[in-house]
Design a protein around this motif. Structure first.
Motif, PDB file in Angstrom:
ATOM      1  N   LEU A  13       1.184  -1.245  -0.458  1.00  0.00           N
ATOM      2  CA  LEU A  13       0.132   0.065  -0.346  1.00  0.00           C
ATOM      3  C   LEU A  13       0.917   1.429  -0.312  1.00  0.00           C
ATOM      4  CD1 LEU A  13      -2.816  -1.212   2.480  1.00  0.00           C
ATOM      5  CD2 LEU A  13      -3.163  -0.901   0.040  1.00  0.00           C
ATOM      6  N   ALA A  14       1.769   1.133   0.725  1.00  0.00           N
ATOM      7  CA  ALA A  14       2.289   2.592   0.732  1.00  0.00           C
ATOM      8  C   ALA A  14       3.363   2.291  -0.797  1.00  0.00           C
ATOM      9  CB  ALA A  14       4.465   2.107   1.836  1.00  0.00           C
ATOM     10  N   GLY A  15       3.934   2.225  -1.571  1.00  0.00           N
ATOM     11  CA  GLY A  15       4.365   1.348  -2.652  1.00  0.00           C
ATOM     12  C   GLY A  15       3.473   2.463  -3.355  1.00  0.00           C
ATOM     13  N   LEU A  16       1.851   2.731  -3.288  1.00  0.00           N
ATOM     14  CA  LEU A  16       0.964   3.469  -4.159  1.00  0.00           C
ATOM     15  C   LEU A  16       1.594   4.426  -3.977  1.00  0.00           C
ATOM     16  CD1 LEU A  16      -2.162   1.650  -3.252  1.00  0.00           C
ATOM     17  CD2 LEU A  16      -1.073   1.887  -4.717  1.00  0.00           C
ATOM     18  N   LEU A  17       2.390   5.554  -3.023  1.00  0.00           N
ATOM     19  CA  LEU A  17       2.527   6.800  -2.460  1.00  0.00           C
ATOM     20  C   LEU A  17       2.739   7.596  -4.238  1.00  0.00           C
ATOM     21  CD1 LEU A  17       3.517   7.247   0.633  1.00  0.00           C
ATOM     22  CD2 LEU A  17       1.163   7.393   0.004  1.00  0.00           C
ATOM     23  N   PRO A  18       3.946   7.109  -4.289  1.00  0.00           N
ATOM     24  CA  PRO A  18       4.741   7.558  -5.697  1.00  0.00           C
ATOM     25  C   PRO A  18       3.764   7.938  -6.628  1.00  0.00           C
ATOM     26  CG  PRO A  18       6.276   6.039  -4.861  1.00  0.00           C
ATOM     27  CD  PRO A  18       5.043   5.638  -4.337  1.00  0.00           C
ATOM     28  N   PHE A  19       3.002   6.611  -6.717  1.00  0.00           N
ATOM     29  CA  PHE A  19       1.724   7.075  -8.179  1.00  0.00           C
ATOM     30  C   PHE A  19       0.480   8.231  -7.677  1.00  0.00           C
ATOM     31  CE2 PHE A  19       2.371   2.827  -9.615  1.00  0.00           C
ATOM     32  CZ  PHE A  19       2.111   2.415 -10.489  1.00  0.00           C
ATOM     33  N   LEU A  20       0.559   8.040  -6.648  1.00  0.00           N
ATOM     34  CA  LEU A  20      -0.130   9.313  -6.090  1.00  0.00           C
ATOM     35  C   LEU A  20       0.445  11.169  -6.355  1.00  0.00           C
ATOM     36  CD1 LEU A  20      -2.153   7.524  -3.064  1.00  0.00           C
ATOM     37  CD2 LEU A  20      -3.281   8.311  -4.910  1.00  0.00           C
ATOM     38  N   LEU A  21       1.818  10.600  -6.011  1.00  0.00           N
ATOM     39  CA  LEU A  21       2.509  12.007  -5.169  1.00  0.00           C
ATOM     40  C   LEU A  21       2.823  12.555  -6.760  1.00  0.00           C
ATOM     41  CD1 LEU A  21       4.446  11.480  -2.297  1.00  0.00           C
ATOM     42  CD2 LEU A  21       2.242  12.802  -3.085  1.00  0.00           C
ATOM     43  N   CYS A  22       2.740  11.258  -7.669  1.00  0.00           N
ATOM     44  CA  CYS A  22       3.006  12.163  -9.153  1.00  0.00           C
ATOM     45  C   CYS A  22       1.724  12.586  -9.970  1.00  0.00           C
ATOM     46  CB  CYS A  22       3.763  11.147 -10.133  1.00  0.00           C
ATOM     47  SG  CYS A  22       5.998  10.754  -9.572  1.00  0.00           S
ATOM     48  N   ALA A  23       0.707  11.606 -10.508  1.00  0.00           N
ATOM     49  CA  ALA A  23      -0.645  12.037 -10.824  1.00  0.00           C
ATOM     50  C   ALA A  23      -0.960  13.597 -10.045  1.00  0.00           C
ATOM     51  CB  ALA A  23      -1.494  10.643 -10.107  1.00  0.00           C
ATOM     52  N   CYS A  24      -0.475  13.326  -8.455  1.00  0.00           N
ATOM     53  CA  CYS A  24      -1.548  15.050  -8.393  1.00  0.00           C
ATOM     54  C   CYS A  24      -0.274  16.217  -8.943  1.00  0.00           C
ATOM     55  CB  CYS A  24      -1.040  14.756  -6.354  1.00  0.00           C
ATOM     56  SG  CYS A  24      -2.580  13.974  -5.655  1.00  0.00           S
ATOM     57  N   VAL A 144      -6.151   2.317  -7.766  1.00  0.00           N
ATOM     58  CA  VAL A 144      -5.831   3.451  -7.231  1.00  0.00           C
ATOM     59  C   VAL A 144      -4.472   3.418  -8.181  1.00  0.00           C
ATOM     60  CG1 VAL A 144      -3.538   3.934  -5.364  1.00  0.00           C
ATOM     61  CG2 VAL A 144      -6.163   2.472  -4.839  1.00  0.00           C
ATOM     62  N   THR A 145      -3.678   2.964  -8.670  1.00  0.00           N
ATOM     63  CA  THR A 145      -2.977   2.575  -9.582  1.00  0.00           C
ATOM     64  C   THR A 145      -3.789   2.489 -10.809  1.00  0.00           C
ATOM     65  OG1 THR A 145      -1.236   0.941  -8.752  1.00  0.00           O
ATOM     66  CG2 THR A 145      -1.025   1.403 -11.438  1.00  0.00           C
ATOM     67  N   GLU A 146      -4.786   2.579 -11.749  1.00  0.00           N
ATOM     68  CA  GLU A 146      -5.368   2.168 -12.805  1.00  0.00           C
ATOM     69  C   GLU A 146      -6.220   4.010 -12.845  1.00  0.00           C
ATOM     70  OE1 GLU A 146      -6.868   1.503 -16.460  1.00  0.00           O
ATOM     71  OE2 GLU A 146      -5.272   0.553 -15.164  1.00  0.00           O
ATOM     72  N   ALA A 147      -6.526   4.527 -11.555  1.00  0.00           N
ATOM     73  CA  ALA A 147      -7.468   5.795 -11.474  1.00  0.00           C
ATOM     74  C   ALA A 147      -5.900   6.413 -11.436  1.00  0.00           C
ATOM     75  CB  ALA A 147      -7.848   5.624 -10.203  1.00  0.00           C
ATOM     76  N   CYS A 148      -5.182   6.541 -10.715  1.00  0.00           N
ATOM     77  CA  CYS A 148      -3.916   7.818 -11.020  1.00  0.00           C
ATOM     78  C   CYS A 148      -3.866   7.813 -12.682  1.00  0.00           C
ATOM     79  CB  CYS A 148      -3.029   7.353 -10.504  1.00  0.00           C
ATOM     80  SG  CYS A 148      -2.835   6.803  -8.892  1.00  0.00           S
ATOM     81  N   LEU A 149      -3.009   6.307 -13.669  1.00  0.00           N
ATOM     82  CA  LEU A 149      -3.168   6.618 -14.667  1.00  0.00           C
ATOM     83  C   LEU A 149      -4.232   7.239 -16.124  1.00  0.00           C
ATOM     84  CD1 LEU A 149      -1.839   2.906 -14.946  1.00  0.00           C
ATOM     85  CD2 LEU A 149      -0.467   4.625 -15.375  1.00  0.00           C
ATOM     86  N   LEU A 150      -5.328   6.985 -15.157  1.00  0.00           N
ATOM     87  CA  LEU A 150      -6.378   7.328 -15.958  1.00  0.00           C
ATOM     88  C   LEU A 150      -6.144   8.687 -15.796  1.00  0.00           C
ATOM     89  CD1 LEU A 150      -8.946   4.261 -15.962  1.00  0.00           C
ATOM     90  CD2 LEU A 150      -7.956   4.565 -18.155  1.00  0.00           C
ATOM     91  N   VAL A 151      -6.422   9.283 -14.708  1.00  0.00           N
ATOM     92  CA  VAL A 151      -6.499  10.760 -14.506  1.00  0.00           C
ATOM     93  C   VAL A 151      -5.327  11.702 -15.200  1.00  0.00           C
ATOM     94  CG1 VAL A 151      -5.785  12.714 -12.909  1.00  0.00           C
ATOM     95  CG2 VAL A 151      -8.203  10.725 -12.081  1.00  0.00           C
TER      96      VAL A 151
END
Length: 158
Positions: A13-24, A144-151
């Motif tokens: 779950l912590a591995g999702l942070l780079p996706f979330l931070l980069c997407a934001c 979560v990853t797919e949501a970041c990629l699509l956004v």
């Protein structure tokens, strides 16, 4: 099969942070931020993540043989080894396309590859070839990853 250790769940779950931070960063920061570099970081982390999910299957294929060998074990290990290599290759293609052509192309490749790999893994999970709890965690990570990629894809295309 063994259950997933709690620390594995927390780290996944912590591995999702780079996706979330980069997407934001890509979606919300002003135009003065070097978006191409952030896009490359985003795609690169996606490629690394795909390789990691492939490594899960590679590791399962290399587990010591069980005492009782069931029919079809050789076929399952061949599939696992293929699943260990193919996601890394697709991630590499996404990173190359992002670097050589346009970062948004790499994001699009990842947006197709991430859920596709999860669907393939679901088949293995149904056959009992993956640890209990793996697919529950995998679906969360995939969503979560797919949501970041699509956004990011929509933000860059529209």
């Amino acid at each position: 099969m063994k259950r997933l250790p709690f620390v594995a769940v927390v780290l996944a779950l912590a591995g999702l942070l780079p996706f979330l931070l980069c997407a934001c960063g890509i979606v919300f920061y002003a135009s003065g931020v070097p978006i191409p570099n952030l896009m490359m970081a985003f795609v690169s982390y996606g490629a690394v993540s795909l390789a990691f999910f492939g490594a899960v299957h590679w590791g399962l294929a290399l587990e010591p043989a069980p005492v009782i060998i069931t029919s079809g074990a050789d076929r399952l290990n061949l599939i696992r080894i293929a699943l260990g290599v193919v996601p890394a290759f697709v991630g590499w293609v996404a990173a190359c396309m992002a670097f050589a052509w346009a970062p948004v192309v790499g994001v699009a490749i990842l947006a197709v590859a991430v859920p596709l790999l999860a669907l393939v893994e679901r088949q293995g999970w149904r056959m009992g070839a993956l640890p209990s709890g793996y697919m529950g965690l995998r679906w969360i990570i995939t969503a979560v990853t797919e949501a970041c990629l699509l956004v990011v894809l929509m933000a860059r295309l529209f």
